[in-house]
Write an enzyme that holds these catalytic residues in place. Structure first.
Site, PDB file in Angstrom:
ATOM      1  N   ASP A 485       0.855  -1.177   0.000  1.00 55.22           N
ATOM      2  CA  ASP A 485       0.000   0.000   0.000  1.00 55.22           C
ATOM      3  C   ASP A 485       0.901   1.241   0.000  1.00 55.22           C
ATOM      4  O   ASP A 485       1.931   1.275   0.685  1.00 55.22           O
ATOM      5  CB  ASP A 485      -0.910  -0.009   1.237  1.00 55.22           C
ATOM      6  CG  ASP A 485      -1.928   1.110   1.158  1.00 55.22           C
ATOM      7  OD1 ASP A 485      -2.941   0.922   0.467  1.00 55.22           O
ATOM      8  OD2 ASP A 485      -1.690   2.164   1.792  1.00 55.22           O
ATOM      9  N   LEU A 486       0.519   2.259  -0.787  1.00 53.55           N
ATOM     10  CA  LEU A 486       1.344   3.462  -0.927  1.00 53.55           C
ATOM     11  C   LEU A 486       0.969   4.492   0.141  1.00 53.55           C
ATOM     12  O   LEU A 486      -0.195   4.885   0.269  1.00 53.55           O
ATOM     13  CB  LEU A 486       1.157   4.070  -2.322  1.00 53.55           C
ATOM     14  CG  LEU A 486       1.486   3.147  -3.503  1.00 53.55           C
ATOM     15  CD1 LEU A 486       1.287   3.871  -4.823  1.00 53.55           C
ATOM     16  CD2 LEU A 486       2.910   2.615  -3.393  1.00 53.55           C
ATOM     17  N   ASP A 528      -4.495   2.423  -4.579  1.00 48.89           N
ATOM     18  CA  ASP A 528      -3.029   2.429  -4.461  1.00 48.89           C
ATOM     19  C   ASP A 528      -2.544   1.137  -3.801  1.00 48.89           C
ATOM     20  O   ASP A 528      -1.521   1.125  -3.123  1.00 48.89           O
ATOM     21  CB  ASP A 528      -2.576   3.640  -3.638  1.00 48.89           C
ATOM     22  CG  ASP A 528      -3.195   3.659  -2.231  1.00 48.89           C
ATOM     23  OD1 ASP A 528      -4.150   2.896  -1.994  1.00 48.89           O
ATOM     24  OD2 ASP A 528      -2.715   4.434  -1.388  1.00 48.89           O
TER      25      ASP A 528
END
Length: 632
Positions: A485-486, A528
């Site tokens: 996950d960003l 994301d």
């Protein structure tokens, strides 16, 4: 006394009520009277719509009484069958026999002396000699010799028609039955083969298209009958699974194609019944398409297309024969009678395949007998047709001088029309095939590709995970799952707009693509969030090394409109079988590890805790933090 009487009556009622389900679920005692009797009255069924149950899962599902049912038609589900056996009166070798010989996928599950069930694949997906214990045309396996009652399970799957008439046979009784069946079917084969050879010699002499299509139709019908009886599997290709071009879709399609062409040639439909001729031509095209579609793996669709021709080609053939008979063409009557018998038997076969008519011994030989009778009548029709052709030839010779030029012109026009029709049909088939190929490619692209990053999507990952888990379970290899996950991605979207966010996602996807090995699966799950599925003996180590590379690579600066943009990854890692036993649990374990990274400052890697379903071992969490400056 009055109270004692009521107590006895209540006790008797309770015993009677409790007896009913026990009687329904009573085991089958292996006594001589059971040999050769149908078992479907004592059969239990359970439907696996997901087609994913193991035996352990199937045994936990509710089973329903079959109530004599021996077919479920063209069902796309896996069907689990259960038979309860009481072997305490067993004195001979017993075999369980499945009356359907053309089942695509059939597996027996028999207990050994320790009560452990062993799978025994059968059906047409394995070699004939591998799928049965006795050299018998139908699937047959010996029952285990145990002292206590036990259950036998079967799993059957055939989207083209799923039937499973079951019988128990003492070995000697089955040997006697096999000898009698071979004699009866041998007479049918011999009759058809003799007529085939006779008319083949006539074909060589006359070179007539009607004889050609008769020989082709009779030969394919003979192979069709042998495949339906099981003798084709037994004698023609015993050491390998039934090839798709000899399965229960292709062989009847070839037979139907040749029979339609024979109908056109015998009844001269092009000249006398043009509408029926076009319908029969359409049926030939459908048969060819059904063969092609079956070759591509869409067995259920090909079977449905053949069933559709009941409403088109078969009525057209019968109507054409009736019209020609009323026009004074005597072979039309012979054709009508012979094809009527075959049609009746085909209707029974199709109703059996659809599960409307239940298979039994009374319907097993209808089709072979009707085909044998049909070949005799058609042979007579051809002989009578030759006599008519001789008369027509004699009459034509009388008018040869006057009609010579006209006939030559008609011949040329007919040949031209035929060539044009073949060219048009060929072009239509090519166009249709190209459309199918284009549609298939478009559907694959839409279904499995993320349009922004050009990475595989969640659906592709799920499909790939099924294959990877199956391979890992067979070869006892680990699988590893990274969920990424960003961090800081939402502020970029809010401050710089969605175009900037799309640029960041595309750049991150390209960096991941360069970091991931070719044999691993990288996918965008949405937003994301990304995932990587790694396989191989060193998958956990490779996954940890990849995560550490991504922690540095993905955190590098990106430029957008003279702005420096930066995101960091939070990564959760889990692997099979240490942390989970299936893909769903594996994903959840990695996602929980990712959540711990988010709680502990982001921009790091966390390894999942060991699953509680595994053997006792030390649980641990390993959190690898990125450099301080890259954390939120």
């Amino acid at each position: 006394m009055h109270q004692n009487t009521w107590a006895r009556l209540c006790l008797l009622g309770i015993l009677l009520l409790s007896y009913l389900p026990i009687a329904q679920a009573a085991s089958i005692a292996l006594q001589h009277a059971v040999s050769g009797q149908e078992l479907n009255g004592q059969l239990w069924l359970s439907e696996d719509r997901s087609r994913s149950w193991t035996l352990a899962q199937a045994r936990e599902q509710p089973f329903q009484p079959a109530d004599g049912k021996t077919s479920v038609g063209g069902s796309p589900s896996h069907w689990w069958l259960r038979i309860d056996i009481d072997p305490r009166s067993q004195t001979h070798d017993w075999l369980l026999v499945v009356g359907a010989v053309t089942l695509h996928d059939l597996v027996f599950y028999l207990p050994d002396a320790n009560g452990v069930y062993q799978p025994r694949p059968s059906g047409q997906t394995v070699a004939f000699t591998q799928g049965r214990d006795l050299n018998y045309r139908r699937p047959a396996v010996y029952l285990p010799k145990l002292d206590a009652p036990y259950s036998i399970y079967l799993r059957t799957y055939d989207p083209a028609g799923n039937s499973f008439p079951l019988k128990l046979w003492q070995s000697q009784d089955l040997e006697n039955l096999r000898a009698d069946e071979n004699i009866g079917l041998g007479l049918i084969y011999g009759t058809i083969l003799a007529l085939l050879l006779y008319n083949l010699f006539v074909l060589i002499s006359l070179r007539d298209w009607a004889y050609f299509w008769y020989v082709m139709a009779t030969g394919s019908a003979l192979i069709f009958i042998m495949s339906m009886s099981g003798h084709g599997f037994q004698y023609l290709w015993p050491n390998a699974p039934v090839p798709w071009y000899f399965d229960r879709v292709v062989v009847p399609s070839i037979w139907g194609l040749c029979a339609s062409a024979f109908t056109q040639a015998l009844l001269q439909t092009r000249r006398h019944v043009r509408l029926a001729h076009h319908v029969l031509t359409f049926g030939i095209v459908v048969y060819v398409l059904a063969i092609a579609i079956d070759g591509l793996g869409y067995r259920w669709l090909a079977a449905a297309m053949i069933g559709f021709l009941i409403l088109t080609s078969i009525p057209a053939a019968l109507i054409a024969a009736f019209i020609r008979w009323r026009q004074g063409f005597y072979p039309g009557l012979l054709y009508l009678i012979g094809y009527g018998f075959v049609l009746s038997s085909m209707v029974v076969l199709i109703l059996r395949a659809l599960g409307i008519v239940q298979p039994n011994d009374n319907t097993a030989y209808i089709f072979p007998l009707s085909v044998a009778f049909e070949t005799i009548l058609f042979s007579f029709a051809l002989a009578y047709r030759i006599q008519l052709l001789k008369q027509e030839k004699s009459h034509a010779l009388e008018l040869a001088n006057q009609e010579k030029s006209a006939r030559l012109q008609l011949f040329a026009e007919t040949q031209e029309r035929l060539e044009r029709a073949v060219a048009e049909r060929t072009a239509e088939l090519e166009t249709a095939n190209q459309r199918l190929r284009d549609s298939e490619e478009e559907l694959k692209a839409v279904a499995f590709l993320d349009p922004l990053t050009q990475l595989p999507n969640r659906r592709y990952l799920l499909a790939r995970a099924d294959e990877a888990f199956a391979h890992a379970q067979r070869h006892l290899e680990p699988l590893a799952m990274l969920v990424i996950d960003l961090d800081n991605f939402k502020p970029i979207n809010d401050e710089h707009g969605h175009d900037a966010g799309d640029m960041v996602l595309s750049t991150i996807a390209e960096r991941m693509r360069r970091s991931v090995r070719h044999e691993d699966t990288l996918a965008r799950l949405g937003g994301d969030e990304f995932a990587v599925l790694l396989s191989g003996d060193d998958a956990p180590q490779q996954a940890e090394e990849l995560a550490n590379r991504l922690l540095g690579t993905l955190a590098n600066v990106m430029h957008y409109d003279n702005e420096e943009l930066r995101v960091t990854p939070s990564i959760g890692l889990a692997w099979y079988p240490q942390h989970a036993s299936n893909f769903d649990h594996l994903y959840r374990a990695a996602d929980k590890a990712l959540y711990r990274v988010k709680q502990q400052g982001r921009a790091g890697l966390a390894i999942a805790e060991q699953s509680s379903i595994q053997r006792p071992a030390v649980s641990y969490v390993d959190t690898l933090q990125a450099p301080k400056g890259l954390r939120d």
